[in-house]
Design an enzyme around this catalytic site. Sequence first.
Site, PDB file in Angstrom:
ATOM      1  N   ASN A   9      -0.070  -0.481   3.473  1.00 34.01           N
ATOM      2  CA  ASN A   9      -0.301  -0.604   5.010  1.00 34.01           C
ATOM      3  C   ASN A   9      -1.299  -1.761   5.744  1.00 34.01           C
ATOM      4  O   ASN A   9      -2.458  -1.715   5.475  1.00 34.01           O
ATOM      5  CB  ASN A   9      -0.818   0.640   5.687  1.00 34.01           C
ATOM      6  CG  ASN A   9      -1.130   0.501   6.985  1.00 34.01           C
ATOM      7  OD1 ASN A   9      -0.596  -0.383   7.789  1.00 34.01           O
ATOM      8  ND2 ASN A   9      -1.642   1.689   7.820  1.00 34.01           N
ATOM      9  N   LYS A  11      -1.783  -3.231   8.299  1.00 34.80           N
ATOM     10  CA  LYS A  11      -2.595  -3.176   9.575  1.00 34.80           C
ATOM     11  C   LYS A  11      -2.269  -4.431  10.230  1.00 34.80           C
ATOM     12  O   LYS A  11      -1.312  -5.209  10.136  1.00 34.80           O
ATOM     13  CB  LYS A  11      -3.966  -2.635   9.445  1.00 34.80           C
ATOM     14  CG  LYS A  11      -3.997  -1.411   8.642  1.00 34.80           C
ATOM     15  CD  LYS A  11      -5.241  -0.726   8.704  1.00 34.80           C
ATOM     16  CE  LYS A  11      -5.187   0.523   7.946  1.00 34.80           C
ATOM     17  NZ  LYS A  11      -6.353   1.531   7.834  1.00 34.80           N
ATOM     18  N   HIS A  94       0.252   7.271  12.562  1.00 31.49           N
ATOM     19  CA  HIS A  94      -1.140   6.735  11.645  1.00 31.49           C
ATOM     20  C   HIS A  94      -2.403   7.188  12.602  1.00 31.49           C
ATOM     21  O   HIS A  94      -2.164   6.906  13.805  1.00 31.49           O
ATOM     22  CB  HIS A  94      -1.101   5.286  11.262  1.00 31.49           C
ATOM     23  CG  HIS A  94      -2.466   4.912  10.610  1.00 31.49           C
ATOM     24  ND1 HIS A  94      -3.586   4.654  11.251  1.00 31.49           N
ATOM     25  CD2 HIS A  94      -2.464   4.724   9.356  1.00 31.49           C
ATOM     26  CE1 HIS A  94      -4.246   4.388   9.975  1.00 31.49           C
ATOM     27  NE2 HIS A  94      -3.575   4.392   8.913  1.00 31.49           N
ATOM     28  N   GLU A  96      -4.782   5.728  13.419  1.00 35.00           N
ATOM     29  CA  GLU A  96      -5.333   4.619  14.354  1.00 35.00           C
ATOM     30  C   GLU A  96      -4.410   4.588  15.443  1.00 35.00           C
ATOM     31  O   GLU A  96      -4.600   4.276  16.698  1.00 35.00           O
ATOM     32  CB  GLU A  96      -5.485   3.083  13.686  1.00 35.00           C
ATOM     33  CG  GLU A  96      -6.443   3.012  12.737  1.00 35.00           C
ATOM     34  CD  GLU A  96      -6.446   2.376  11.420  1.00 35.00           C
ATOM     35  OE1 GLU A  96      -5.340   1.612  11.441  1.00 35.00           O
ATOM     36  OE2 GLU A  96      -6.966   2.637  10.493  1.00 35.00           O
ATOM     37  N   GLU A 166      -3.763  11.819   5.112  1.00 34.00           N
ATOM     38  CA  GLU A 166      -4.853  10.891   5.247  1.00 34.00           C
ATOM     39  C   GLU A 166      -6.050  11.499   6.228  1.00 34.00           C
ATOM     40  O   GLU A 166      -5.826  11.374   7.408  1.00 34.00           O
ATOM     41  CB  GLU A 166      -4.400   9.520   6.082  1.00 34.00           C
ATOM     42  CG  GLU A 166      -3.439   8.891   5.392  1.00 34.00           C
ATOM     43  CD  GLU A 166      -3.387   7.368   5.768  1.00 34.00           C
ATOM     44  OE1 GLU A 166      -3.375   6.665   4.841  1.00 34.00           O
ATOM     45  OE2 GLU A 166      -3.074   6.969   6.940  1.00 34.00           O
ATOM     46  N   GLY A 172     -10.753   3.724   5.399  1.00 36.58           N
ATOM     47  CA  GLY A 172     -11.591   2.471   5.549  1.00 36.58           C
ATOM     48  C   GLY A 172     -13.182   2.550   5.498  1.00 36.58           C
ATOM     49  O   GLY A 172     -13.838   1.692   5.668  1.00 36.58           O
ATOM     50  N   SER A 213      -8.940   5.143   1.472  1.00 38.25           N
ATOM     51  CA  SER A 213      -9.933   4.487   0.454  1.00 38.25           C
ATOM     52  C   SER A 213      -9.361   4.628  -0.925  1.00 38.25           C
ATOM     53  O   SER A 213     -10.205   4.782  -1.930  1.00 38.25           O
ATOM     54  CB  SER A 213     -11.277   5.118   0.710  1.00 38.25           C
ATOM     55  OG  SER A 213     -11.927   4.792   1.844  1.00 38.25           O
TER      56      SER A 213
HETATM   57  P1  PGA Z   1      -7.726   2.606   3.607  1.00 39.07           P
HETATM   58  O1  PGA Z   1      -6.545   2.955   4.746  1.00 39.07           O
HETATM   59  O2  PGA Z   1      -7.049   2.505   2.322  1.00 39.07           O
HETATM   60  O3  PGA Z   1      -8.304   1.078   3.970  1.00 39.07           O
HETATM   61  O4  PGA Z   1      -8.785   3.403   3.739  1.00 39.07           O
HETATM   62  C1  PGA Z   1      -5.646   3.686   4.423  1.00 39.07           C
HETATM   63  C2  PGA Z   1      -4.827   3.869   5.686  1.00 39.07           C
HETATM   64  O5  PGA Z   1      -5.371   3.805   7.118  1.00 39.07           O
HETATM   65  O6  PGA Z   1      -3.598   3.959   5.682  1.00 39.07           O
END
Ligand code: PGA
Length: 251
Positions: A9, A11, A94, A96, A166, A172, A213
């Site tokens: 992903n 982003k 997601h 976000e 998630e 993140g 992460s």
């Molecule tokens: P990350 O993000 O691996 O940077 O924690 C995962 C995601 O948001 O799908």
Amino acid sequence: MRTPIIAANWKLNKTEAQALDFVEKFTQLSHPRTGVEVLICPPFTALSALNKALVGTNITLGGQNMYCEQEGAFTGEVSPSMLKEFCKYVILGHSERRTIFKESNHLLNKKLAAALQADLSPVFCVGENLEENKTGAAAEVISTQLRAGLVGVPVNTGSELVIAYEPIWAIGTGLSSSPESANTLIRNVIRPILAGLFGRHIADKIRVLYGGSVKASNAESFFRQEEIDGALVGGASLDPAEFNKIVQAVI
Ligand code: PGA
């Protein structure tokens, strides 16, 4: 047997040129593996170029979002059939999108149905925030997200829907869930809800990924868990060498 998916992903990262550079480096490093699906979800602007660059590889593409209508006066949106020109998958729900862009369970329910109708496989994200995790509300939150998102959505075989668990506090932040607790949550909460909605036979075929992460150094510990069928990777998917190590960690 559920075929694992390792999904990148990206982003809001990578221009078209940077996306092509990633793919060139990644395909040089990566030994094609059978029994693993590698999925890249770039920004919309890189989909067309990557679609051409990936011909002859076993890497598939996904969108990071889409709207629930096929066409019309919806400035700035992208429809299921527009994505279908390039993609097999689409990430929906997601955290976000839920938090920054205020996407509701109701809207996500419409998006999930529209994706499936266009023959796109949704990667439907669910997960609890830190406070919900600390107060023991994770199961309830995830249950609501799943039931409200999937109600009335026609899942026929199980292979067309992917769930990504998630935990928001792990996205993140460098703080990942323990592989064992993610496994337990999928086994005790997510899969029984899927079975309630679609029946046990279909629920057993739906791939459930872990995200939050994931990196080369911890990927294998997640892939060893019986209920975890791959990963949705954000930050660590931006570097071809690191992403390749995660793909190679699939058991
Ligand atoms: P990350 O993000 O691996 O940077 O924690 C995962 C995601 O948001 O799908």
